[in-house]
Scaffold this motif. Sequence first.
Motif, PDB file in Angstrom:
ATOM      1  N   UNK A  46      -7.898  99.453  64.248  1.00 60.19           N
ATOM      2  CA  UNK A  46      -6.796  99.720  63.331  1.00 60.19           C
ATOM      3  C   UNK A  46      -5.682  98.688  63.513  1.00 60.19           C
ATOM      4  N   UNK A  47      -5.139  98.145  62.415  1.00 54.22           N
ATOM      5  CA  UNK A  47      -4.013  97.205  62.525  1.00 54.22           C
ATOM      6  C   UNK A  47      -2.804  97.878  63.161  1.00 54.22           C
ATOM      7  N   UNK A  48      -1.971  97.094  63.831  1.00 57.29           N
ATOM      8  CA  UNK A  48      -0.739  97.626  64.423  1.00 57.29           C
ATOM      9  C   UNK A  48       0.311  97.733  63.318  1.00 57.29           C
ATOM     10  N   UNK A  49       0.903  98.922  63.110  1.00 55.17           N
ATOM     11  CA  UNK A  49       1.882  99.082  62.021  1.00 55.17           C
ATOM     12  C   UNK A  49       3.068  98.139  62.179  1.00 55.17           C
ATOM     13  N   UNK A  50       3.579  97.675  61.046  1.00 56.15           N
ATOM     14  CA  UNK A  50       4.725  96.768  61.037  1.00 56.15           C
ATOM     15  C   UNK A  50       5.940  97.425  61.682  1.00 56.15           C
ATOM     16  N   UNK A  51       6.095  98.758  61.487  1.00 56.66           N
ATOM     17  CA  UNK A  51       7.237  99.464  62.063  1.00 56.66           C
ATOM     18  C   UNK A  51       7.200  99.406  63.584  1.00 56.66           C
ATOM     19  N   UNK A  52       6.006  99.462  64.143  1.00 60.72           N
ATOM     20  CA  UNK A  52       5.875  99.397  65.596  1.00 60.72           C
ATOM     21  C   UNK A  52       6.192  98.006  66.123  1.00 60.72           C
ATOM     22  N   UNK A  53       5.762  96.986  65.372  1.00 57.66           N
ATOM     23  CA  UNK A  53       6.025  95.611  65.811  1.00 57.66           C
ATOM     24  C   UNK A  53       7.512  95.261  65.705  1.00 57.66           C
ATOM     25  N   UNK A  54       8.196  95.783  64.666  1.00 59.01           N
ATOM     26  CA  UNK A  54       9.587  95.404  64.408  1.00 59.01           C
ATOM     27  C   UNK A  54      10.593  96.447  64.886  1.00 59.01           C
ATOM     28  N   UNK A  55      10.148  97.467  65.577  1.00 65.86           N
ATOM     29  CA  UNK A  55      11.046  98.551  65.990  1.00 65.86           C
ATOM     30  C   UNK A  55      12.155  98.022  66.893  1.00 65.86           C
ATOM     31  N   UNK A  89      15.493  89.940  72.556  1.00 65.76           N
ATOM     32  CA  UNK A  89      14.879  91.198  72.985  1.00 65.76           C
ATOM     33  C   UNK A  89      13.745  91.606  72.052  1.00 65.76           C
ATOM     34  N   UNK A  90      13.975  91.458  70.737  1.00 62.35           N
ATOM     35  CA  UNK A  90      12.947  91.821  69.757  1.00 62.35           C
ATOM     36  C   UNK A  90      11.735  90.897  69.875  1.00 62.35           C
ATOM     37  N   UNK A  91      11.986  89.585  70.061  1.00 64.48           N
ATOM     38  CA  UNK A  91      10.881  88.636  70.247  1.00 64.48           C
ATOM     39  C   UNK A  91      10.088  88.986  71.496  1.00 64.48           C
ATOM     40  N   UNK A  92      10.809  89.320  72.563  1.00 62.73           N
ATOM     41  CA  UNK A  92      10.131  89.685  73.813  1.00 62.73           C
ATOM     42  C   UNK A  92       9.268  90.937  73.614  1.00 62.73           C
ATOM     43  N   UNK A  93       9.795  91.922  72.886  1.00 66.59           N
ATOM     44  CA  UNK A  93       9.037  93.140  72.632  1.00 66.59           C
ATOM     45  C   UNK A  93       7.802  92.845  71.780  1.00 66.59           C
TER      46      UNK A  93
END
Length: 325
Positions: free
Chosen positions: A104-113, A141-145
Amino acid sequence: MSKVKYFYDPDTLSYREIENKKSKKYRNLFFFILGSILFGLLGLTILLNTSFINTPRELSLQRELKNYELQFELLDKKMEQMEQVLTNIEDRDNNIYRLYFEANPIPEEQRRAGFGGINRYKSLEGFNNSDMIIGATKRLDIIQKQMVIQSKSLDEITKLAAEKEKLLLAIPAIQPIRNEDLTRMASGYGWRSDPFTKARKMHRGMDFTAPRGSPVYASGDGKITRADNNSSGYGKHIRVDHGYGYLTLYAHLSEYNVKKGQKVKRGDLIGFVGSTGRSEAPHLHYEVFKDGERINPINFYYGSLSQTEFNNMLKHASQENQSLD
């Protein structure tokens, strides 16, 4: 020579010389010096608080500030490049890698949370450039996540790829008899005439006619679970468990080249053609099981036959003739 000053004395109706007292002279000198000092301090204060004159320290701080601004611009460009590269990797991850391995693809919301809870940037508030500093820190911080999420995803893809490779090697994908040893494809999967009773009977494998002693090869990676003649009708036969629900059976052999518990690779020599058991002539009876159910082996020869060879086999296998066992 100092000038002599006079004043008019009305009592004597005459001009009298003004006498300069030393104390008055000193007092005037004191006030003059004091006024000069105060005026100088005021002028210096005004100059120091304008842009006309900068102290060496101020000049040093200004150069340092310009250097920081330049470094921040470079950092901003690097973060922008990182975001572009990361977005490209995420796109390939969702639309190629995970799609290929049926994950399953990783949801965009999870990647950009973002980051909820307490204000993690409170310590950066109250400075002249707080907004700029906080904004850059948030982006980092977002890039690191995103990188952590992507790293975990690629670890998962690596495991899926390893499993996929094992699966592809395990699937029985080649013909168990070489074409040069094959006399003919005697009988396919389906309803056939029994060679002994002449009754119409379901034939759940494929018969390959070949001279006695012709080599028989494992059609996929697996483990030998049986190499005996204790199964009714099959005579000397071998069973290979390939994992993932696949099992193959090779019957009516004359000899074994493997033993129970042995691991084999696709293409390994496991036995030789014979006519043991319930058999009318030397041939190999070959069956494929998936999750315990017999399925048509003709769907599993893509690893060894050309399109022409496969079409020819399909033509012969579909004929409702007499089987050899």
